[in-house]
Design a protein around this motif. Structure first.
Motif, PDB file in Angstrom:
ATOM      1  N   PRO A 125      -5.485  -9.296  -1.998  1.00  0.00           N
ATOM      2  CA  PRO A 125      -4.115  -8.913  -1.710  1.00  0.00           C
ATOM      3  C   PRO A 125      -3.309  -8.066  -2.878  1.00  0.00           C
ATOM      4  O   PRO A 125      -2.211  -7.360  -2.753  1.00  0.00           O
ATOM      5  CB  PRO A 125      -3.412  -9.969  -1.121  1.00  0.00           C
ATOM      6  N   ARG A 126      -3.561  -8.927  -4.011  1.00  0.00           N
ATOM      7  CA  ARG A 126      -2.866  -8.261  -5.206  1.00  0.00           C
ATOM      8  C   ARG A 126      -3.409  -6.742  -5.775  1.00  0.00           C
ATOM      9  O   ARG A 126      -4.581  -6.843  -6.120  1.00  0.00           O
ATOM     10  CB  ARG A 126      -2.900  -9.466  -6.367  1.00  0.00           C
ATOM     11  N   ARG A 127      -2.414  -6.027  -5.943  1.00  0.00           N
ATOM     12  CA  ARG A 127      -2.871  -4.766  -6.581  1.00  0.00           C
ATOM     13  C   ARG A 127      -3.434  -4.817  -8.029  1.00  0.00           C
ATOM     14  O   ARG A 127      -4.337  -3.959  -8.283  1.00  0.00           O
ATOM     15  CB  ARG A 127      -1.482  -3.816  -6.610  1.00  0.00           C
ATOM     16  N   TRP A 128      -2.884  -5.644  -8.796  1.00  0.00           N
ATOM     17  CA  TRP A 128      -3.543  -5.471 -10.306  1.00  0.00           C
ATOM     18  C   TRP A 128      -4.952  -6.214 -10.123  1.00  0.00           C
ATOM     19  O   TRP A 128      -5.750  -5.719 -11.143  1.00  0.00           O
ATOM     20  CB  TRP A 128      -2.387  -6.123 -11.063  1.00  0.00           C
ATOM     21  N   VAL A 129      -5.221  -7.075  -9.199  1.00  0.00           N
ATOM     22  CA  VAL A 129      -6.455  -7.612  -9.276  1.00  0.00           C
ATOM     23  C   VAL A 129      -7.690  -6.680  -8.669  1.00  0.00           C
ATOM     24  O   VAL A 129      -8.552  -6.493  -9.247  1.00  0.00           O
ATOM     25  CB  VAL A 129      -6.356  -8.975  -8.402  1.00  0.00           C
ATOM     26  N   ARG A 130      -7.040  -5.708  -7.704  1.00  0.00           N
ATOM     27  CA  ARG A 130      -7.956  -4.629  -7.436  1.00  0.00           C
ATOM     28  C   ARG A 130      -8.266  -3.637  -8.365  1.00  0.00           C
ATOM     29  O   ARG A 130      -9.334  -3.056  -8.347  1.00  0.00           O
ATOM     30  CB  ARG A 130      -7.390  -3.987  -5.968  1.00  0.00           C
TER      31      ARG A 130
END
Length: 455
Positions: free
Chosen positions: A59-64
């Protein structure tokens, strides 16, 4: 000694055939290994199970975005370092060194979506680089350079996060075989790195697999808990609706009984009725009795085996003082507004469904106070306006630790039960916490006078 016996003694001893045609343990082991190798080889050529980027569901954008950034960072570092190492340490010409640097490092970006295809490209490039540096001088690393090992381990991380166990086993076996074959042709004075890559790649693949499987197990557990919670909420809603249906049986049965008695007694109370009217009243009475029979059958299905207490008459607002007394004995200070005599007369005109719903709403609200705010001062207000019955239950913050429930008549479904009962009679309910730590339940139920023809 005869020639036949001499010939027989010279022949090697053959293993005795297995009984019942079953293969021996060595053959079974060989067949198992052969099948495993065949399955592993097949897995290496199978298409990727998914082409989504790694960590695409986080759900976290920076992880994607992290896999792409990491791959781009390693590419930016590995290409120039590889070119420098090959040209300065191994004497490879600049064009060849540049081609090998790009071929060994650039596929890391492809590994974000298709790590197995990237592995095939990197494997060929690494083997080509090992062949080019085969004649390394004393003290040089062979067959794998340090930069090659770093890039390969990064690729193994991507593989472990996406591929299955069988594919990863095949990757590791190919790595071992490539290291052994190339290591056999390296220079005697060079330092062997085949074992280093074998051990490190195996460790990375194993740890990555364990991490991925643990993450997937946790994700499945969360999904199962979500499904279970939804099913639990649905079951609670259905149980509350069944309870409301059981309680309303008494209300509807009373009206049907009145209709039956009035229809049966009409020919005796009303003189001079024509025969057609008497037959009509008889048909009405028959239909009412049949309806009562069907309702009793439905009630038998809706009642549970341990619901014997529900056979008692259903309570109404006239039972509020008893409910308040029982709750007050448990240590809950309660203030109940006393309606005036005119309001009590109006309350007598409330339909049984509204009367029962109002009582159950107060009962559920007090049960919630007992569970979540023991010792809290509670105010109950029952008022009327021109069209609605208003029920308000407000409690303050808790002053004691939770204790046992005294009033056991509640459904235990709290706000779900309140909303279902209010929806049944076409009213509204507003429930929520207060700034001081208390809670408020406000229900607005429509007044439908008896005899209006509306249930």
């Amino acid at each position: 000694m005869s020639s036949a016996s001499t010939s027989s003694a010279a022949e090697p001893r053959r293993p005795a055939p297995e009984p019942d045609g079953h293969p021996g343990p060595l053959r079974r082991a060989a067949a198992t290994v052969r099948d495993g190798l065949r399955a592993t080889g097949t897995a290496l050529w199978e298409p990727a199970p998914s082409t989504e980027p790694l960590l695409a569901h986080d759900p976290r954008r920076w992880v994607r975005r992290l896999p792409v950034l990491v791959a781009a960072g390693f590419i930016a570092i590995l290409i120039p370092v590889t070119v420098r190492v090959l040209t300065h340490d191994y004497g490879v010409n600049g064009a060849m060194a540049g081609a090998l640097g790009v071929a060994q490092s650039a596929p890391l970006l492809l590994a974000v979506t298709r790590p197995l295809r990237a592995w095939w490209i990197v494997l060929v490039a690494d083997v080509a680089g090992a062949v080019v540096t085969m004649g390394a001088g004393p003290g040089h690393l062979a067959p794998w350079t340090a930069v090659t090992i770093v890039g390969y381990l990064v690729l193994c991380c991507a593989l472990a996060l996406r591929e299955g166990r069988r594919t990863l086993l095949g990757v590791w076996l190919v790595t071992v075989v490539a290291g052994l074959v190339l290591g056999a042709f390296r220079g005697d004075a060079s330092q062997d790195t085949g074992l280093v890559l074998t051990v490190l790649s195996g460790a990375v693949l194993l740890l990555g697999t364990l991490l991925r499987e643990r993450t997937e197990a946790r994700r499945r557990l969360v999904e199962q808990e979500t499904i279970s919670e939804a099913e639990r909420a649905r079951r609670t809603l259905l149980e509350e609706r069944a309870r409301i249906a059981r309680e309303l049986h008494d209300v509807v049965a009373h009206h049907m009984s009145v209709i039956t008695v009035q229809a049966d007694s009409a020919p005796y109370r009303l003189r001079g009725l024509p025969a057609s009217a008497q037959e009509e009243f008889g048909a009405i009475a028959t239909s009412a009795r049949e309806s009562l029979t069907e309702m009793r059958r439905l009630l038998a299905v809706l009642r549970s085996e341990d619901a014997h207490g529900e056979r008692a008459p259903q309570p109404g607002l006239d039972r509020l003082p008893h409910l308040v007394e029982a709750t007050a004995r448990a240590g809950i200070p309660i203030d109940l507004s006393r309606p005036e005599l005119a309001i009590l007369r109006q309350l007598a005109e409330v339909t049984p469904a509204v009367d029962l719903s109002a009582y159950r709403i107060v009962q559920e609200a007090l049960s919630n106070v007992m569970r979540h705010a023991p010792g809290a001062r509670t105010e109950i207000t029952v008022t009327l306006d021109s069209t609605h019955l208003l029920v308000l239950v407000v409690n303050g913050p808790p002053t004691e630790s939770p204790g046992p429930l005294v009033e056991s008549g509640g459904t235990g479904h709290g706000l779900v039960g309140m909303r279902e009962r209010v929806r049944l009679v076409g009213g509204t309910v507003d429930a929520g916490p207060l700034p001081d730590g208390g809670f408020r339940v406000a229900a607005r139920l429509p007044l439908v006078p008896k005899g209006s023809g509306t249930a």
